[in-house]
Design a protein around this motif. Sequence first.
Motif, PDB file in Angstrom:
ATOM      1  N   ALA A 107       8.247   7.870  -0.303  1.00 28.26           N
ATOM      2  CA  ALA A 107       7.658   6.813   0.521  1.00 28.26           C
ATOM      3  C   ALA A 107       8.687   6.214   1.474  1.00 28.26           C
ATOM      4  O   ALA A 107       8.391   5.958   2.650  1.00 28.26           O
ATOM      5  N   VAL A 108       9.904   6.003   0.985  1.00 25.02           N
ATOM      6  CA  VAL A 108      10.969   5.456   1.833  1.00 25.02           C
ATOM      7  C   VAL A 108      11.298   6.431   2.959  1.00 25.02           C
ATOM      8  O   VAL A 108      11.500   6.026   4.120  1.00 25.02           O
ATOM      9  N   ARG A 164       3.499   3.746  10.681  1.00 28.53           N
ATOM     10  CA  ARG A 164       3.180   4.119  12.065  1.00 28.53           C
ATOM     11  C   ARG A 164       2.348   3.013  12.693  1.00 28.53           C
ATOM     12  O   ARG A 164       2.599   2.583  13.827  1.00 28.53           O
ATOM     13  N   LEU A 165       1.365   2.516  11.942  1.00 27.15           N
ATOM     14  CA  LEU A 165       0.540   1.412  12.411  1.00 27.15           C
ATOM     15  C   LEU A 165       1.373   0.148  12.596  1.00 27.15           C
ATOM     16  O   LEU A 165       1.289  -0.526  13.641  1.00 27.15           O
ATOM     17  N   ILE A 179       0.822  -1.207   0.000  1.00 23.96           N
ATOM     18  CA  ILE A 179       0.000   0.000   0.000  1.00 23.96           C
ATOM     19  C   ILE A 179       0.860   1.263   0.000  1.00 23.96           C
ATOM     20  O   ILE A 179       0.442   2.320  -0.482  1.00 23.96           O
ATOM     21  N   ALA A 180       2.084   1.148   0.508  1.00 25.12           N
ATOM     22  CA  ALA A 180       2.996   2.297   0.527  1.00 25.12           C
ATOM     23  C   ALA A 180       3.595   2.574  -0.846  1.00 25.12           C
ATOM     24  O   ALA A 180       4.221   3.620  -1.052  1.00 25.12           O
ATOM     25  N   GLY A 181       3.420   1.658  -1.781  1.00 25.45           N
ATOM     26  CA  GLY A 181       3.931   1.878  -3.132  1.00 25.45           C
ATOM     27  C   GLY A 181       5.403   1.576  -3.291  1.00 25.45           C
ATOM     28  O   GLY A 181       6.093   2.194  -4.107  1.00 25.45           O
ATOM     29  N   THR A 190       0.476   8.158   3.075  1.00 20.37           N
ATOM     30  CA  THR A 190       0.050   6.755   3.169  1.00 20.37           C
ATOM     31  C   THR A 190       1.163   5.883   3.718  1.00 20.37           C
ATOM     32  O   THR A 190       0.946   5.056   4.620  1.00 20.37           O
ATOM     33  N   ALA A 191       2.361   6.046   3.177  1.00 21.37           N
ATOM     34  CA  ALA A 191       3.500   5.259   3.661  1.00 21.37           C
ATOM     35  C   ALA A 191       3.754   5.544   5.142  1.00 21.37           C
ATOM     36  O   ALA A 191       4.038   4.624   5.922  1.00 21.37           O
TER      37      ALA A 191
END
Length: 648
Positions: free
Chosen positions: A533-534, A457-458, A414-416, A451-452
């Motif tokens: 994202a990274v 975090r989750l 989902i993070a791409g 999103t990433a």
Amino acid sequence: MLNQNYIALIPILPILTFLVIGLIGRRYFPNFSGILGTLSLLTSFILSATVAYQYFFEVGKIDGVYQKIIALKYVWLQFTPNISIDMGILLDPISVMMIVIVTFISLMVHIYSLGYMHGESRFATYYAFLSLFTFSMLGLVLSTNIFQIYIFWELVGVSSFLLIGYYYEKPSAVAASKKAFIVTRFADLGFLIGILVLSYFSETLDFQTLIQRLTTDGTYLSSIASVSFLGASGLTWGLLLVFAGGAGKSAMFPFHIWLPDAMEGPTPVSALIHAATMVVAGVYLVARLFPVFTVSCPAALEVVAYVGIFSSMFAAIIACTQTDIKRVLAYSTMSQIGFMMFALGVSGYHGEEGVGFMASMFHLFTHSIFKALLFLGAGAVIHYVHSNEMKDMGGLRKLMPITHITFLLACLAIAGIPPFAGFFSKEEILTACWNSNKIIFGAAVITAGLTAFYMFRLYFNIFWNKDYSSHHHDTTEHHHGEAPKTMLLPLLILAVLSVVAGFVPFSKLVTADGIGFGTEFHLGFAAGPVILAVCAIALAYYMYAKESLVPQKVSDAFKGFYTAAYHKFYFDEIYLFFTKKIIFNLIGRPAAWVDKNIFDGFMNLLATLTEKLSELIKPFQSGKVQEYAIYFFAGTLGFVLLFIYLWT
């Protein structure tokens, strides 16, 4: 050649299962109901996969173009010679793709629920509702008629109401189911009015005929374009009202408030609703009418684009602050559905101009896999710790190694992050935005970075952060490692698909005009979003991999904004204020007074007058012959005197 009989079995099997389990399952075979429901969905999935293979690789393409095939059709209600509600099955690239996704994700949820819902007193009822939900969504995506889709659209709403409120003894679950049902009713009213507008001017409810008349037939186009309201044509209003229905089902702003509360249902239900059924129905609806949007009414499509990007960023910001893991995933769904919506909104129709349409359907496909994995993984965690809150988790990677790895793969997807599934579909969406709208592209890149961040975090709060045993002293006493095998099997299957699904040559199979095209990978273009994202993942690692005061310091630094985001920007409070203070007080109370004192009062007056009149004429029906004789002779004498008077 496609066999109509087994195509029809795909939706028929779930509804038959619903009837059998719902009527006699709880009484005669409560424990076997789950097996029966699972076997039924397995059969539907096998049939769906067979139909998909035959359509995409054997009979669906003619002269390089995927055709729309009416596999089944009969007239149900005939209103005029031109307008009727038909029931049928339409096969084209998006409907074939959807039946595979719906049956597969539902099958995973059925298998998972064998372990997750084991021991529930209403186990059979739960599986009956799952089958009804699956039937409703299959009927929706296979519809040949815009009113047929509306019928199944409402059945999806009823099914979600039953499943969200499954734990009916919990007031919060009852409130959540009512909230989802009521909020989507407002949106569905817009959908219904939109159907009436489009069908009135196109003189049909049939999808193919409606699309043909409103895209290529000058007579019908000029007729609907000649009508305007507030500066917008009848076509624009019709499509926007239809989109309102889609926005409600897909929890787009401002109809988003029902989605987080829907987490009150069992976690496997959340996976089914968020991955492949209810919330993607709105995207499917826009995709079904996409030729009318893009060819005849680009203004309405622009609204779709901006509502999608705003909803996506809005939900991503809120997700960064939530502490309930299912609510984080709920806002994640809203954000990812926004990606699909604005991808449609920036798309053209022909050839590579339609990359946005293809990317939207591609992301719907990949998202259904890794979002189902995320919810089912969250369910395994909740099953272990008996809590939804992040503060009760941490350090679970050693205690739940399989769940940990599968959840991590879903987060990467989902993070791409390449080469996981979400990377490829998001890459195509960003490409479409770059080619069409730089503002939406910039907002989409920022949202992808958010999103990433919130997903990791989750992840770090669940599986890292702190040692689980340090704040739970009963782990050996109450927990015995991983979830049951029936829960782990779907996780493993979905994890594998989250890695490989991105390599499906989607642009060759599902496009706006039915003609496949090639896509190219541009390393320079992809590098920016991936690096962002990274960096977001690294920031999440710095803040949450270990217990620290950094998250508290950050939230204090953005105290006002953080508090507003944590409270979902107070939209629930705003809606409650508007409902209670304005609608109830200024509209409801006066309406109730008028109803009670004027309408009821008028009816009460009629009743009172009738009663008084009856009291007056009661003596005429006393049963005393002497009185009747007197009345008779008095009447006769009156007539004689009247006759004499008139004669003379």
